[in-house]
Design a protein around this motif. Sequence first.
Motif, short mmCIF file in Angstrom:
data_model
loop_
_atom_site.label_atom_id
_atom_site.label_comp_id
_atom_site.label_asym_id
_atom_site.label_seq_id
_atom_site.Cartn_x
_atom_site.Cartn_y
_atom_site.Cartn_z
N ARG A 139 -40.51 23.50 51.85
CA ARG A 139 -39.34 22.65 52.04
C ARG A 139 -39.64 21.23 51.55
NH1 ARG A 139 -38.75 19.07 55.47
NH2 ARG A 139 -40.24 19.97 56.92
N GLU B 17 -37.56 19.22 48.78
CA GLU B 17 -36.99 17.90 49.06
C GLU B 17 -37.43 16.90 47.99
OE1 GLU B 17 -38.08 16.71 53.00
OE2 GLU B 17 -36.87 18.27 53.93
N GLN B 18 -38.69 16.94 47.61
CA GLN B 18 -39.20 16.02 46.60
C GLN B 18 -38.57 16.27 45.24
OE1 GLN B 18 -43.41 16.32 45.87
NE2 GLN B 18 -43.52 14.24 45.10
N THR C 201 -34.61 15.48 45.71
CA THR C 201 -34.31 14.23 46.42
C THR C 201 -33.28 14.43 47.53
OG1 THR C 201 -32.57 13.38 44.94
CG2 THR C 201 -34.85 12.84 44.36
N PHE C 202 -33.09 15.68 47.97
CA PHE C 202 -32.19 15.98 49.08
C PHE C 202 -32.97 15.96 50.40
CE2 PHE C 202 -29.20 18.94 46.47
CZ PHE C 202 -28.60 17.83 45.89
N SER C 203 -32.28 15.56 51.45
CA SER C 203 -32.87 15.64 52.78
C SER C 203 -32.80 17.07 53.28
CB SER C 203 -32.09 14.75 53.76
OG SER C 203 -30.79 15.29 53.96
N ARG C 204 -33.52 17.35 54.34
CA ARG C 204 -33.49 18.69 54.95
C ARG C 204 -32.06 19.06 55.32
NH1 ARG C 204 -37.17 19.77 60.17
NH2 ARG C 204 -38.47 18.55 58.79
N THR C 205 -31.33 18.13 55.90
CA THR C 205 -29.95 18.40 56.31
C THR C 205 -29.06 18.74 55.12
OG1 THR C 205 -30.23 16.89 58.17
CG2 THR C 205 -27.97 17.43 57.53
N THR C 206 -29.20 18.00 54.05
CA THR C 206 -28.39 18.25 52.85
C THR C 206 -28.72 19.62 52.26
OG1 THR C 206 -28.19 15.90 52.39
CG2 THR C 206 -27.82 17.41 50.54
#
Length: 72
Positions: A18, A22-23, A26-31
């Motif tokens: 994960r 994310e890296q 560039t999305f957050s976990r929630t997104t």
Amino acid sequence: MSATFTPPSGPPGRFLSRAEVEQQTTFSRTTIWRRIKQGTFPKPSLRDGQKRGWAERDIEAWKAEREAQATN
């Protein structure tokens, strides 16, 4: 950019955590989870029978789809 993501066929290559996804996105976990529910982001799968991860080919295909949509 609301097209449903369709995973490519073939071997998955390496699996990404994960944090790696994310890296790369560039999305957050929630997104990430919100987009998975919307069907616009690849779903993770079980790797090693326990941990969830994303097939690198799925993330690469998703990024290529986004790039293609951005240039149209």
